[in-house]
Every structure is written in C-alpha cells, then in structure tokens.
Design an enzyme around this catalytic site. Sequence first.
Site, mmCIF file in Angstrom:
data_model
loop_
_atom_site.group_PDB
_atom_site.id
_atom_site.type_symbol
_atom_site.label_atom_id
_atom_site.label_comp_id
_atom_site.label_asym_id
_atom_site.label_seq_id
_atom_site.Cartn_x
_atom_site.Cartn_y
_atom_site.Cartn_z
ATOM 1 C CB CYS A 66 7.713 53.681 21.751
ATOM 2 S SG CYS A 66 6.585 53.907 20.399
ATOM 3 C CE1 TYR A 92 9.146 48.606 24.763
ATOM 4 C CE2 TYR A 92 11.489 48.286 25.112
ATOM 5 C CZ TYR A 92 10.302 47.911 24.511
ATOM 6 O OH TYR A 92 10.283 46.821 23.663
ATOM 7 C CE1 TYR A 111 14.595 50.880 26.184
ATOM 8 C CE2 TYR A 111 15.180 48.589 26.594
ATOM 9 C CZ TYR A 111 15.018 49.653 25.713
ATOM 10 O OH TYR A 111 15.279 49.488 24.371
ATOM 11 C CD GLU A 142 5.672 49.579 22.615
ATOM 12 O OE1 GLU A 142 6.292 48.739 23.278
ATOM 13 O OE2 GLU A 142 6.190 50.201 21.689
HETATM 14 C C1 LIG Z 1 8.798 47.842 20.301
HETATM 15 C C2 LIG Z 1 9.537 48.873 21.132
HETATM 16 N N1 LIG Z 1 8.855 49.892 21.684
HETATM 17 C C3 LIG Z 1 9.571 50.818 22.418
HETATM 18 C C4 LIG Z 1 10.925 50.736 22.607
HETATM 19 C C5 LIG Z 1 11.631 51.754 23.434
HETATM 20 N N2 LIG Z 1 12.297 52.684 22.662
HETATM 21 C C6 LIG Z 1 11.557 49.688 21.998
HETATM 22 N N3 LIG Z 1 12.888 49.520 22.112
HETATM 23 N N4 LIG Z 1 10.873 48.745 21.270
#
Ligand SMILES: Cc1ncc(CN)c(N)n1
Length: 221
Positions: free
Chosen positions: A135, A139, A165, A207
Amino acid sequence: MSFTQHLVQKYQHEWQQTQQHPFVQELGRGTLDRNKFRFYMIQDYLYLIDYAKLFALGAIKAPDLTTMSEFSASLSNILHEEMGIHRSYAARFGITKEELEQAEPSPITLAYSHYMLHVAQNGGLAELTAALLPCMWSYWEIGRMLKEFPGAVDHPDYGEWVRGYSSDEFGQHAQWCISLMDQLAVGKSESELARLETIFLNTTRYETLFWEMSYQQQMWL
Ligand SMILES: Cc1ncc(CN)c(N)n1
C-alpha cells in the site's frame, strides 16, 4: 539483495500491474472519468479508516520506542494529511463527511481491509509490515511515475492526488516501511520468509483489484 528488492523482482508482474492499470494511467493523463474517481475516493476513505488501524496495531506490536514513534507518525499522517486530501476532494465533489463515513464498502474494499486487519491482528510485526508494504510502496511508486506525466501535477482535478503521493513527506513514510521490512526479515527462517512473501503478494494483488473495482465502480451484484 535486500528482502524488499527480492519481493519486487520475484513478483514483478503483479507489481507492474498496480502501476499499469488503466485507472492509474488515465489519472496521470487527466482523462479519467470523474465518476470513477468519485467512486474511488469514497471507497478509499473507508479503506483508509481500517488501514490506519494497522498502524495503531503496529505501535502496539513495536519492540522499541523508535519503531512505536514511526508507526504513530505514519498513523497521524494518514488521519490528517492523506485523509485530508480525501476530505478536500469530497468537498469538491459535493460529498459530506457523514456521507463519506457512512458509505457502504464494496466487496473488494471489505475483503482487502479485512484481510489486512486479519494478518495484523493474528501475526507478528513482520507479517503486519508485509501486509501494509504494497500500500505504501506502490502508491509512492505511482505518485513518482505520474509526476512525470505532462501536466499531471497541475491538473485541476487530479493534481492534488499526484502531488500528495509523490511528496517527500509521503516518500519518507514509504521508505521507512521498506527499511523496516528489510530489518524484520533478517534472521527469519525459510518458511517465515515464504509466509511474508505470500502476504506481500496478496496485498499487491489486492491493490490492482482495488484499481479495477474503482474503474468498474463495482458493488455487490
Ligand atoms: C487502496 C489503497 N492502497 C494504498 C493507499 C496508500 N495509503 C491508499 N490510499 N489506498
């Protein structure tokens, strides 16, 4: 080679899928349908509420004060900075905070967040870190990739997302997570490492499923 380098090399195909998904590519080019992004924002807000809890569990499982402080700082970053971006988008898209929090999670949002929480509650710190690593890391990779797309950082709708990000602050939290994973992998047995690999692979795949779910705006049938 570090454990995290080994992970992205071994699962290169799945890792690339997170970055090459049409949702991500169209977001970077500024051509993404606003309804798809709106759907994503609401689901991601729900996801982040559970995701933040992983960092709270990380602070509980941390073996020392430095690690505890890092989890606490990342938790604060999610609640205030990252979810702040979502709240700002919600305001722009006419969604109230109450609507955001009371929205129904999609099947993929439920499955992904429940899987992460299951791993975090039942495993040790290494398992928890393996679950959240894709995650944070994917990102950050996506943010840095999209920053290079012409006009992406200044796009009126999606620029704020790309700036958030790809920011140094987000990058520092992601890098900390990568180095924590490498430290925790040291001295682990073959079978323990295999278990961490499986968790990393599962959340990497989740993801991509999350991007796909948002692209298709999938709820229950
Ligand atoms: C599904 C998802 N994965 C990761 C991130 C990054 N924190 C997020 N905002 N959303």
